[in-house]
Motif scaffolding. Structure first.
Motif, short mmCIF file in Angstrom:
data_model
loop_
_atom_site.label_atom_id
_atom_site.label_comp_id
_atom_site.label_asym_id
_atom_site.label_seq_id
_atom_site.Cartn_x
_atom_site.Cartn_y
_atom_site.Cartn_z
N ASP A 116 0.85 -1.22 0.00
CA ASP A 116 -0.08 0.06 -0.20
C ASP A 116 0.85 1.30 -0.15
N LEU A 117 2.29 1.13 -0.08
CA LEU A 117 3.10 2.23 -0.26
C LEU A 117 4.41 1.72 -0.83
N VAL A 118 4.91 2.80 -1.85
CA VAL A 118 6.34 2.34 -2.18
C VAL A 118 7.12 3.55 -1.99
N VAL A 119 8.36 2.91 -1.43
CA VAL A 119 9.44 4.00 -1.20
C VAL A 119 10.57 3.76 -2.15
N GLN A 120 10.76 4.65 -2.76
CA GLN A 120 11.90 4.63 -3.73
C GLN A 120 12.96 5.78 -3.95
N HIS A 121 14.21 5.66 -3.85
CA HIS A 121 15.09 7.01 -3.94
C HIS A 121 15.25 7.24 -5.36
N THR A 122 15.46 8.71 -5.51
CA THR A 122 15.68 9.37 -6.83
C THR A 122 17.15 9.23 -7.25
N ARG A 123 18.01 8.69 -6.61
CA ARG A 123 19.31 8.81 -6.93
C ARG A 123 19.76 8.52 -8.37
N THR A 124 20.43 9.34 -9.15
CA THR A 124 21.13 9.01 -10.34
C THR A 124 22.47 9.02 -10.33
N TYR A 125 23.06 9.14 -9.39
CA TYR A 125 24.31 9.12 -9.20
C TYR A 125 25.22 10.37 -10.08
N GLY A 126 24.70 11.45 -10.22
CA GLY A 126 25.17 12.45 -10.73
C GLY A 126 25.77 13.30 -9.93
N LYS A 127 26.35 14.44 -10.25
CA LYS A 127 26.91 15.57 -9.33
C LYS A 127 26.05 16.79 -9.41
#
Length: 302
Positions: A116-127
């Motif tokens: 009933d909930l998704v937790v996801q990071h937005t990381r792109t490994y950029g600078k």
């Protein structure tokens, strides 16, 4: 909206290979667990490496075996995280699946375990200073069948500071029930984290310069009061701002040091029309806060 009782935490394979700590998306998911006996955390990794993709031309005859070995390595990392959680009383399990495209596999997992909930990071490994969302994150916004918490590297305060953004005038053809979904999710997040909740509506009277003075403000205030009559605002603070939505949200995020913005999204056929007008589309890429995204279909399913 019911409690967030089954939380799917999406862990990047790149993180599992490069770090031995606990990812911040999991640290934040732990904060959502107000009762360890009633909440299940499921750790999921969508495994993918381009050179191991089945349709990739390769002379490597053991490609299938290498994919299995890669997934087994990631599963070992997830199991260690799950074990660490169980040692301190959390209910946690984990799984890995070959995922291309990843968002489709995550959505399948959501339905499989009835999260009933998704937790996801937005990381792109950029600078870059700002977290420009990846295509995978945008696709999750469009297709995730449950609320989606997109998190960034900034740690949460104690107490958590939440900003719910509502539009009772239903601009941009937004369904009326979507605002209720936003408020329900915000109140649930508040209850499960003992957070401070702020509610924002911006009306921008200058956007209709030919309307009689005060008419726009009155119309919006009446609509807002009628909408909020369904909620107990005793433990929440209301902000009614004569600003564009984008300017008001950015201002309140900075002024109140907000941790999580709760906003709505409408799926359309084209990716640049995936969200409500241009408000969320512009903000999601540049807000340094976390964002809890609610879609109309999620509200209709309840």
């Amino acid at each position: 909206m019911n409690d967030f009782q089954k939380i799917l935490v999406v862990i990047d394979g790149e993180f599992l290979q490069s770090s031995h700590g606990m990812p911040i998306e999991l640290e934040k998911a732990k904060r959502l667990v107000s009762n360890k006996d009633s909440v299940q955390l499921h750790l999921f990794c969508g495994a993918f490496e381009p050179y191991l993709q089945p349709d990739t031309l390769s002379l490597d005859l053991d490609q299938k075996l290498r994919r299995e070995e890669y997934c087994a390595q990631l599963k070992e990392g997830l199991d260690k995280l799950g074990s660490a959680l169980r040692e301190v009383g959390f209910h946690a399990d984990s799984s890995v699946a070959w995922a291309y495209p990843r968002y489709e596999t995550v959505v399948e997992k959501v339905r499989e375990i009835q999260a009933d909930l998704v937790v996801q990071h937005t990381r792109t490994y950029g600078k870059l200073e700002f977290h420009h969302l990846t295509n995978d994150a945008w696709q999750m916004i469009r297709h995730c069948p449950v609320p989606l918490l997109l998190v960034k590297d900034r740690p949460w305060q104690d107490p958590l500071m939440i900003l719910a953004t509502v539009d009772p005038m239903h601009s941009h053809h937004k369904p009326a029930q979507l605002d209720h979904g936003i408020m329900d999710a915000a109140f649930q997040l508040k209850e499960q984290t003992s957070a401070d909740l702020h509610v924002l509506h911006a009306y921008a009277e200058a956007a209709r310069p030919f309307a009689p003075a005060g008419v726009i403000q009155t119309e919006h205030r009446q609509a807002l009061d009628e909408f909020l009559s369904a909620y107990s605002m005793e433990n929440a603070k209301l902000h009614f701002e004569d600003e564009t939505a984008i300017a008001a949200i950015e201002e309140k995020v900075n002024e109140l040091n907000i941790d999580v913005v709760v906003m709505g999204a409408i799926s359309r056929s084209r990716i640049y029309e995936a969200l409500i007008g241009s408000t969320a589309e512009k903000l999601l890429d540049f807000l340094q806060t976390d964002v809890l995204v609610i879609r109309p279909q999620q509200v209709e399913q309840e």
